[in-house]
Design a protein around this motif. Structure first.
Motif, PDB file in Angstrom:
ATOM      1  N   LYS A 584       0.838  -1.200   0.000  1.00 20.89           N
ATOM      2  CA  LYS A 584       0.000   0.000   0.000  1.00 20.89           C
ATOM      3  C   LYS A 584       0.871   1.248   0.000  1.00 20.89           C
ATOM      4  O   LYS A 584       1.771   1.387   0.822  1.00 20.89           O
ATOM      5  CB  LYS A 584      -0.912  -0.003   1.228  1.00 20.89           C
ATOM      6  N   TRP A 585       0.605   2.160  -0.934  1.00 18.89           N
ATOM      7  CA  TRP A 585       1.330   3.428  -1.040  1.00 18.89           C
ATOM      8  C   TRP A 585       0.379   4.584  -0.697  1.00 18.89           C
ATOM      9  O   TRP A 585      -0.722   4.665  -1.263  1.00 18.89           O
ATOM     10  CB  TRP A 585       1.870   3.615  -2.460  1.00 18.89           C
ATOM     11  N   GLU A 586       0.796   5.440   0.185  1.00 20.66           N
ATOM     12  CA  GLU A 586       0.024   6.646   0.492  1.00 20.66           C
ATOM     13  C   GLU A 586       0.124   7.617  -0.684  1.00 20.66           C
ATOM     14  O   GLU A 586       1.186   7.739  -1.304  1.00 20.66           O
ATOM     15  CB  GLU A 586       0.546   7.317   1.763  1.00 20.66           C
ATOM     16  N   ASN A 587      -0.985   8.331  -0.984  1.00 20.94           N
ATOM     17  CA  ASN A 587      -0.969   9.269  -2.117  1.00 20.94           C
ATOM     18  C   ASN A 587      -1.956  10.397  -1.853  1.00 20.94           C
ATOM     19  O   ASN A 587      -2.767  10.343  -0.915  1.00 20.94           O
ATOM     20  CB  ASN A 587      -1.313   8.533  -3.415  1.00 20.94           C
ATOM     21  N   ASP A 588      -1.872  11.413  -2.705  1.00 16.35           N
ATOM     22  CA  ASP A 588      -2.745  12.573  -2.551  1.00 16.35           C
ATOM     23  C   ASP A 588      -3.861  12.599  -3.596  1.00 16.35           C
ATOM     24  O   ASP A 588      -4.388  13.658  -3.941  1.00 16.35           O
ATOM     25  CB  ASP A 588      -1.929  13.869  -2.641  1.00 16.35           C
ATOM     26  N   TYR A 617       2.973  10.065  -4.836  1.00 18.24           N
ATOM     27  CA  TYR A 617       2.993   8.888  -3.976  1.00 18.24           C
ATOM     28  C   TYR A 617       4.112   8.996  -2.944  1.00 18.24           C
ATOM     29  O   TYR A 617       5.159   9.604  -3.204  1.00 18.24           O
ATOM     30  CB  TYR A 617       3.200   7.612  -4.800  1.00 18.24           C
ATOM     31  N   THR A 618       3.867   8.377  -1.801  1.00 22.90           N
ATOM     32  CA  THR A 618       4.897   8.275  -0.755  1.00 22.90           C
ATOM     33  C   THR A 618       5.385   6.831  -0.695  1.00 22.90           C
ATOM     34  O   THR A 618       4.592   5.916  -0.427  1.00 22.90           O
ATOM     35  CB  THR A 618       4.336   8.691   0.612  1.00 22.90           C
ATOM     36  N   PRO A 620       6.733   3.502   0.608  1.00 24.35           N
ATOM     37  CA  PRO A 620       6.839   2.857   1.920  1.00 24.35           C
ATOM     38  C   PRO A 620       8.241   2.267   2.103  1.00 24.35           C
ATOM     39  O   PRO A 620       8.971   2.065   1.133  1.00 24.35           O
ATOM     40  CB  PRO A 620       5.778   1.755   1.857  1.00 24.35           C
ATOM     41  N   SER A 807       1.690  -4.055   5.441  1.00 23.94           N
ATOM     42  CA  SER A 807       0.498  -3.896   4.611  1.00 23.94           C
ATOM     43  C   SER A 807       0.738  -4.467   3.213  1.00 23.94           C
ATOM     44  O   SER A 807       1.593  -3.975   2.471  1.00 23.94           O
ATOM     45  CB  SER A 807       0.134  -2.414   4.521  1.00 23.94           C
ATOM     46  N   GLU A 809      -1.371  -5.546  -0.263  1.00 27.23           N
ATOM     47  CA  GLU A 809      -2.658  -5.471  -0.950  1.00 27.23           C
ATOM     48  C   GLU A 809      -2.893  -6.666  -1.855  1.00 27.23           C
ATOM     49  O   GLU A 809      -4.025  -7.072  -2.076  1.00 27.23           O
ATOM     50  CB  GLU A 809      -2.730  -4.180  -1.769  1.00 27.23           C
TER      51      GLU A 809
END
Length: 969
Positions: A584-588, A617-618, A620, A807, A809
């Motif tokens: 899982k990648w955090e994004n805006d 993207y951030t 991980p 995490s 996916e």
């Protein structure tokens, strides 16, 4: 009776030959009967497996039969048809027992149309809240729920108020509490209904199949006890419209192969009844879709099993013919004497028919049970000559097995009668003439049948090769072209024809050996070379038999190993590594926007151009994956399927892969010799320059790119970057280079017959540095590839991922896919039948070899006695036997190995016609396991050694005066 006694005495006299013939008959019957037993067991396992897979994929229980019927007010009655409702319930319950499998449960559900709920006391309940709910009654509901709050509803109205169960969501949505009373008043009702929820419920077991189809829209249902609903509402025709549901849950694990017809017929009867009585109805039975496809699967599997057994069947027929021919040769003088004494050919053949019936009856009694045991053993096959402890297959003797056994007995007995029928043509004079004039050539060699059969097998080989090249070049699925059973028959034909052809050349080789050392050969070798050179037809039968058994065994081993290995390599190549993870990648990225409620203001919005913002993207942390227990190495692999490569004015869509060359080389899997140079050489080349890329041959061919060219790479929303081509590749882990049929080519395929050639789109790939792509283009999600240590289990990795709260996916587990493949029914069938063929070939080869040489020696006792009388020592006689064995059996073993290897290299690649050629990457490659050849070598050495030991023992017991007296007699 006299004829019967004569036949028995003759069988006792030739008891060892008759016993060998009986063994061959029993094996033939066992093999024939094992085919339907094994087919039935495999198909039974495949049926249940397919249903289980369907349950996993669709999340629907396959054994569920779900019906929905809609009852509406009839104009002449002014109410629904209660009689039809009762008949429908009774018919569905009756038919549920006729599916041929146990009924786990059945449930009836009645639903009304949604009604508006009006608070009976507006002072206690907010009347402004919109509350709409339907009344529902489900049979046996109280046995499948637990009460969370409140008390069970009364079985009768309390002061005219019906009590109901509800799920907690309804209380929340309606903003009420237990005990809130409502009134349902509608023009569709004869009189108002007062109702109140008194209990909050939940499912007692979330895995309960009772709830499979009844979990929709729980927030708008008031559950009334089923008996009360039937008595007060259905019997009194309270509602003008009613929905009736019935769920029948069947134990599909008890569905038998022979019960498929019963199951589908019961479903068809339900459909017919509903269509005849209702305009609006639904019938759902998830298993039917699987069963419809199952007929084609069954047909394919039966064809495959029979085709795989063709070489062994031919081998057994040849063995029976050889043994029967040996028996007949020993009795030719008796047959000729009987003919000269007035016996007709029919009378003589009848005696052999009686003999065959006696032996066939014994084989028919024993063979099917032996076939049953063979099937049990083969059910545990995990690969070629590999067995594991797994759930046993359901094997049983059925009528079909005995039918196959009966036909096998008839065919085998007919095969054994051929030499006897041929022998009855000769009179005593003709028999003596035949013995005095030994033919130098067999009938097959005289008619050049070996050359004809060899030509036919090579022609068919070329035909299959053309078909295969069409599949690969056009990117077609092998299912588009029917798999020909000749694919399995032709190799057996080639082995037979090749063996005969080499035996045609064999006498010249013996003659050459004789001439080369004619002046130096010792007497016993001189005699052996003359014996073998002048009597080649005498040895052809046993030599051809050994050639066919060894070549068939080697071909079966190679075919099984090749298919197993290529399927394994296909999975490993497609995945690229042992484990492939998507994290899982955090994004805006903004949340998806719903459509506007009305058209107001839409014109102004649509007139303004939308500027698409690139998502940030951030990344991980990657280090934790490298520190997992049992992980040998890990690599980051970025893939962009819609990238664009530009060279000059040429642009093509391509797949872009970004890697860290060192970690990728340690983690990825690629078969050796797929590339022009070693895999690591390309990675070292890539590591020499951050701008370096490797391009596929398809990119180079279409764009005219070569090493040293400067190219631009980018994708939508990303500014491109400059790269330099450092190498050209044909294959790369997880990339399929085979052409994919495009929509244009599909539409063009219809006109291909009129001269237009179908063109397929060639996939493309570019491999570059991940760090350079991230620094100069964009940081986007990548996959994590893991290589596991040999002793690491998948479950251990799963547990550690959960323990460390990592995490994930999505995950692709190569090891689990390989295990699933080995349990595939088609794979089990191939491994089982190939193993059976190999073992039978070796077994009858051993029996036939010993039988022939023992009988051959017993017929030459006089010759050896004369040699001893002439002064030949016992050691020299043994030397003669060894030389004869090497020149005949040894040569046959050598020819058999050569023929089997040649047949494997020519015909085993054609087995990819049974697979999807467009996904067969890496290319199909013939595999030989040295252990299989060692098995054959050991068996051959034991076979020849045992034969020499028996022959030597028999020779040591020969007494000269007995041999000479035998000659005088």
């Amino acid at each position: 009776m006299a004829l019967f006694l004569m036949i028995l005495r003759k069988m006792v006299k030739n008891r060892w030959l008759e016993l060998s013939l009986l063994v061959g008959l029993i094996i033939s019957v066992a093999l024939a009967s094992s085919m339907p037993i094994y087919t039935h067991a495999i198909l039974q396992r495949m049926l249940i497996k397919d249903l289980e897979v369907g349950q996993t994929d669709t999340k629907q229980y396959p054994g569920q039969v779900y019906t929905y019927t809609y009852f509406m007010e009839e104009a002449e009655k002014g109410s629904i048809n209660n009689r039809l409702l009762a008949e429908t319930d009774a018919y569905l319950v009756e038919q549920s027992k006729k599916f041929g499998v146990p009924v786990l449960l059945s449930a009836i559900s009645r639903n009304t149309m949604p009604f508006e709920l009006t608070p009976s006391d507006p002072a206690k309940i907010d009347p402004k809240v919109n509350r709409t709910a339907g009344l529902t009654a489900m049979s046996d509901l109280d046995q499948h729920i637990r009460i969370v709050d409140g008390i069970a509803p009364a079985s009768e109205p309390v002061n005219g108020v019906y009590e109901a169960w509800v799920f907690p969501e309804l209380l929340t949505q309606f903003k009420i509490v237990l005990g809130s009373e409502f009134t349902i008043a509608s023009k569709d009702l004869k009189q108002p209904i007062r109702i109140k929820p008194v209990a909050v419920i939940d499912r007692s077991d979330y895995a309960d199949l009772y709830w499979t189809n009844n979990m929709n829209d729980l927030r708008s249902k008031l559950f009334i006890p089923y008996p009360l609903f039937e008595k007060d509402f259905i019997a009194n025709n309270t509602f003008k419209n009613l929905f009736s549901y019935m769920t029948i849950v069947l134990d599909y694990h008890q569905l038998k192969l022979e019960g498929i017809g019963t199951y589908t017929q019961a479903n068809e009867r339900l459909d017919t009844f509903l269509s005849n009585n209702f305009n609006t109805y639904t019938l759902k039975n998830p298993a039917i879709a699987t069963l419809k496809l199952y007929g084609e699967k069954e047909k394919k599997l039966r064809t495959m099993l029979w085709s795989l057994n063709v070489p062994v069947s031919i081998l057994l027929a040849f063995y029976l013919f050889m043994v029967a021919n040996l028996i007949t040769d020993r009795q030719k003088t008796e047959i000729a004497v009987l003919r000269s004494r007035g016996a007709s050919r029919l009378q003589i053949v009848f005696g052999y028919v009686v003999e065959g019936v006696l032996l066939g009856s014994v084989a028919l009694l024993i063979g099917p049970f032996l076939g049953l045991e063979l099937t049990k053993i083969l059910g545990a096959s995990n690969g070629f000559l590999e067995f594991v402890q797994r759930a046993s297959m359901e094997v049983k003797l059925n009528q079909e097995a005995y039918q196959y056994a009966f036909f096998a007995v008839i065919a085998s007995v007919c095969m054994t009668l051929i030499p006897a029928v041929l022998a009855t043509r000769a009179t005593i004079v003709g028999h003596k003439q035949t013995m005095a004039r030994k033919s130098k050539h067999s009938f097959i060699h005289k008619t050049f049948l070996d050359v004809i059969l060899l030509s036919v097998s090579i022609y068919l080989l070329q035909s299959f090769n053309r078909r295969m090249s069409d599949l690969v070049s056009l990117g077609l699925d092998s299912m588009d072209m029917k798999v020909d059973p000749l694919l399995f028959l032709v190799p057996a034909l080639f082995i037979f024809a090749m063996g005969l052809f080499l035996l045609r050349i064999y006498p010249w080789v013996i003659q050459l050996i004789y001439l080369m050392g004619r002046k130096w050969w010792p007497p016993y070798l001189y005699s052996t070379l003359l014996q073998v050179g002048r009597s080649t037809t005498q040895y052809q039968f046993i030599m051809l038999f050994i050639i066919m058994t060894l070549a068939t065994g080697l071909f079966s081993a190679s075919a099984a190993r090749t298919m197993n290995k290529n399927i394994e390599e296909k999975i490993r190549y497609k995945n690229g590594a042992d484990i492939v993870l998507q994290t899982k990648w955090e994004n805006d990225a903004p949340p998806p926007q719903s459509a506007p409620a009305s058209g107001f203001g839409e014109t102004e919005k649509t007139q303004q151009p939308l500027v698409k913002k690139r998502v940030q993207y951030t990344e991980p942390p990657f280090l934790p994956f490298t520190q997992l227990t049992g992980v040998a190495s890990a690599a980051r692999v970025f893939q962009k399927k819609d990238a664009v490569i530009t060279l000059g004015k040429e642009s093509r869509q391509t797949r872009l892969m970004g890697i860290d060359s060192d970690e990728f080389g340690q983690t990825a899997w690629l078969r050796d010799h797929l590339l022009d140079h070693h895999f690591n050489d390309y990675l070292n080349l890539l590591a020499s320059n951050s701008k370096a890329v490797l391009i596929s041959k398809s990119v180079a061919d279409e764009m005219g790119a070569s090493v040293g060219d400067v190219v631009q790479l980018g994708w939508d929303g990303v500014e491109g970057a400059t790269f330099i081509v450092y190498g050209i590749i044909d294959y790369w882990p997880s990339w399929n280079p085979n052409p994919i049929l495009t929509s244009a080519s599909v539409s063009g395929s219809s006109s291909s017959s009129s001269g237009k050639q179908v063109r397929a789109d060639a996939p493309k790939i570019v491999i570059g540095h991940l760090s350079y792509i991230q620094n100069n283009m964009a940081v986007e999600p990548y996959d994590v590839w893991l290589k596991l240590k040999p002793d690491t289990t998948s479950q251990a990795l799963y547990d550690e991922l959960v323990l460390k709260h990592m995490s994930v996916e999505n995950m692709t587990d190569t090891k689990q896919m390989l295990i699933r493949t080995k349990n595939d029914p088609f794979q089990l069938a191939v491994n089982g039948v190939m193993t059976l063929g190999f073992l039978i070939a070796i077994g009858i080869s051993f029996i036939g070899f010993l039988l022939y040489w023992v009988l051959s020696l017993s017929g030459r006792i006089l010759q050896f006695g004369v040699f001893r009388a002439m002064g030949i020592s016992f050691g020299q006689l043994i030397g003669m036997l060894i030389a004869e064995q090497l020149l005949t059996s040894g040569a046959a073993v050598l020819i058999g190995m050569m023929t089997g290897t040649t047949a494997s290299r020519l015909y085993v690649p054609l087995f990819q016609l049974t697979f999807d050629s467009s996904s067969q990457v890496p290319p199909f490659q013939v595999s030989f396991d040295p252990n299989d050849q060692w098995h054959l070598y050991v068996i051959v050495v034991v076979m020849i050694g045992t034969g020499l030991l028996l022959l030597g023992t028999m020779m040591s017991r020969i007494k000269i005066h007995q041999a000479v007296k035998l000659g005088e007699d």
